[in-house]
Design a protein around this motif. Structure first.
Motif, PDB file in Angstrom:
ATOM      1  N   SER A 159       0.811  -1.223   0.000  1.00  0.00           N
ATOM      2  CA  SER A 159       0.000   0.000   0.000  1.00  0.00           C
ATOM      3  C   SER A 159       0.842   1.270   0.000  1.00  0.00           C
ATOM      4  N   THR A 160       2.070   1.212   0.519  1.00  0.00           N
ATOM      5  CA  THR A 160       2.940   2.383   0.490  1.00  0.00           C
ATOM      6  C   THR A 160       3.253   2.813  -0.941  1.00  0.00           C
ATOM      7  N   ALA A 161       3.252   1.852  -1.856  1.00  0.00           N
ATOM      8  CA  ALA A 161       3.590   2.149  -3.255  1.00  0.00           C
ATOM      9  C   ALA A 161       2.388   2.600  -4.076  1.00  0.00           C
ATOM     10  N   LYS A 162       1.207   2.642  -3.472  1.00  0.00           N
ATOM     11  CA  LYS A 162       0.021   2.959  -4.267  1.00  0.00           C
ATOM     12  C   LYS A 162       0.015   4.400  -4.761  1.00  0.00           C
ATOM     13  N   TYR A 163       0.906   5.240  -4.204  1.00  0.00           N
ATOM     14  CA  TYR A 163       0.947   6.636  -4.623  1.00  0.00           C
ATOM     15  C   TYR A 163       1.626   6.802  -5.978  1.00  0.00           C
ATOM     16  N   ILE A 167      -3.324  -4.163  -4.884  1.00  0.00           N
ATOM     17  CA  ILE A 167      -2.730  -3.404  -3.783  1.00  0.00           C
ATOM     18  C   ILE A 167      -3.123  -4.054  -2.447  1.00  0.00           C
ATOM     19  N   GLY A 168      -2.177  -4.154  -1.525  1.00  0.00           N
ATOM     20  CA  GLY A 168      -2.469  -4.703  -0.201  1.00  0.00           C
ATOM     21  C   GLY A 168      -1.346  -4.385   0.759  1.00  0.00           C
ATOM     22  N   ASN A 169      -1.573  -4.609   2.065  1.00  0.00           N
ATOM     23  CA  ASN A 169      -0.472  -4.400   2.993  1.00  0.00           C
ATOM     24  C   ASN A 169       0.535  -5.537   2.846  1.00  0.00           C
ATOM     25  N   ARG A 170       1.641  -5.439   3.557  1.00  0.00           N
ATOM     26  CA  ARG A 170       2.729  -6.394   3.383  1.00  0.00           C
ATOM     27  C   ARG A 170       2.268  -7.831   3.607  1.00  0.00           C
ATOM     28  N   LEU A 197       9.130   6.575  -9.838  1.00  0.00           N
ATOM     29  CA  LEU A 197       9.312   6.880  -8.421  1.00  0.00           C
ATOM     30  C   LEU A 197       9.190   8.395  -8.199  1.00  0.00           C
ATOM     31  N   PRO A 198       8.506   8.834  -7.145  1.00  0.00           N
ATOM     32  CA  PRO A 198       8.360  10.268  -6.895  1.00  0.00           C
ATOM     33  C   PRO A 198       9.714  10.966  -6.842  1.00  0.00           C
ATOM     34  N   GLY A 199       9.793  12.134  -7.485  1.00  0.00           N
ATOM     35  CA  GLY A 199      11.048  12.866  -7.528  1.00  0.00           C
ATOM     36  C   GLY A 199      11.871  12.550  -8.747  1.00  0.00           C
ATOM     37  N   HIS A 235       8.165   8.575  -0.195  1.00  0.00           N
ATOM     38  CA  HIS A 235       7.347   8.613  -1.404  1.00  0.00           C
ATOM     39  C   HIS A 235       5.865   8.762  -1.081  1.00  0.00           C
ATOM     40  N   THR A 236       5.470   8.323   0.104  1.00  0.00           N
ATOM     41  CA  THR A 236       4.086   8.486   0.547  1.00  0.00           C
ATOM     42  C   THR A 236       3.766   9.951   0.849  1.00  0.00           C
TER      43      THR A 236
END
Length: 310
Positions: A105-109, A131-134, A303-305, A249-250
């Motif tokens: 879920s951290t990567a969903k952004y 998408i899901g948690n670890r 990836l953000p940035g 990234h979140t």
């Protein structure tokens, strides 16, 4: 073989639903059946095997050891059949294959942007996002529900083959007027005195946060509130409920806007890596190999940035 020939998918779906939800009535509603029908399916399964497959606990129904063995086989078989169905569908559409990409879920952004880029790079491949948690993603690796995974620290079990795709910093974040922002040097005591906002059990971010706090505090207790999404945590921190350790990234957009700030301190940020991986015993299809190679070669594009696509 008599036992095997007597099993039906309706029975196994009933067992799966009851064990997942913990209640026969709710499972029946999910399956569009009546509670007596679900109970009948469970009873037929248990009579077939001659043992209990579910047991009642304080939280509802849970699988017995025999029930867990049967559920594992069912979920693995279901995943294989779903892959076959997707493959047949893609062949009917004139595509070369389907790749199911699971992300924590951290990567969903950034995951939706990645899927758009992949579909542009490979118009002949149907890329499906999960998408899901670890904990949930690891379970999907075990059952074969997904082809590729993007996550942080690879799991020890099940065995996987992983390739690094980029840095994954984790930051201590707070609202811009927080007392920690006025300190010249933030100490472990300053950090441990804060109220933390954390993800639910099973989240990789929660595991990382608790490990960090245990290390700097040598087992000291700390106060925290649990929430089930990064978005809710960001809102809670911005409102002043507490501080949090979150993926850089979140919180990329919140840091840019000034809604949140990163607190500098010794051992912060916590630097981890993003990985793309798959089960070690899983033979990747040609489309999945193409997608994996593209992800490894182009992290700056999603990836953000990173670099933006014109």
């Amino acid at each position: 073989m008599r036992r095997l020939n007597s099993i039906t998918f309706k029975q196994l779906r009933a067992l799966d639903a009851v064990c997942e939800i913990g209640a026969i009535s709710s499972a029946a509603e999910m399956l569009s059946l009546t509670p007596p029908a679900v109970h009948s399916q469970l009873r037929a399964l248990e009579e077939n095997f001659g043992c209990a497959l579910v047991s009642r606990t304080t939280g509802g129904f849970a699988p017995t050891e025999a029930g867990t063995a049967l559920l594992t086989a069912y979920r693995t078989t279901r995943a294989a059949l779903e892959r076959a169905v997707r493959q047949i569908d893609t062949l009917g559409k004139g595509l070369s294959g389907t790749v199911v990409l699971g992300v924590v879920s951290t990567a969903k952004y950034y995951a939706p942007r990645l899927v758009v880029l992949l579909r542009s790079a490979f118009p002949d491949i149907d890329v499906v996002l999960r998408i899901g948690n670890r904990a949930r993603i690891i379970q999907m690796i075990e059952t074969g529900d997904i082809d590729l995974v993007i996550m942080g620290r690879p799991p020890r079990q099940p065995a996987v083959e992983a390739r690094s795709i980029g840095d994954h910093p984790h930051l201590l974040v707070a609202p811009p007027n927080h007392p920690l922002t006025r300190l010249d040097r933030v100490t472990p005591d300053d950090i441990l005195s804060q109220h933390f906002v954390m993800r639910e059990e099973g989240s990789g971010t929660r595991i990382l946060t608790m490990r960090f706090l245990d290390e700097i505090g040598e087992g000291r207790e700390y106060a925290y509130t649990e929430m089930e999404s990064n978005e809710t945590i960001k809102q809670a921190v911005a409102a002043g409920l507490g501080v949090a350790i979150l993926s850089g990234h979140t919180v990329h957009e919140e840091l840019k806007s000034g809604r949140l700030v990163a607190i500098p301190a010794e051992r912060l940020p916590i630097l981890r890596h993003w990985f793309v991986l798959h089960g070690a015993d899983q033979e990747l299809s040609q489309p999945a190999t193409r997608v994996m190679d593209w992800i490894v070669a182009n992290p700056d594009r999603f990836l953000p940035g990173g670099a933006r696509v014109d």
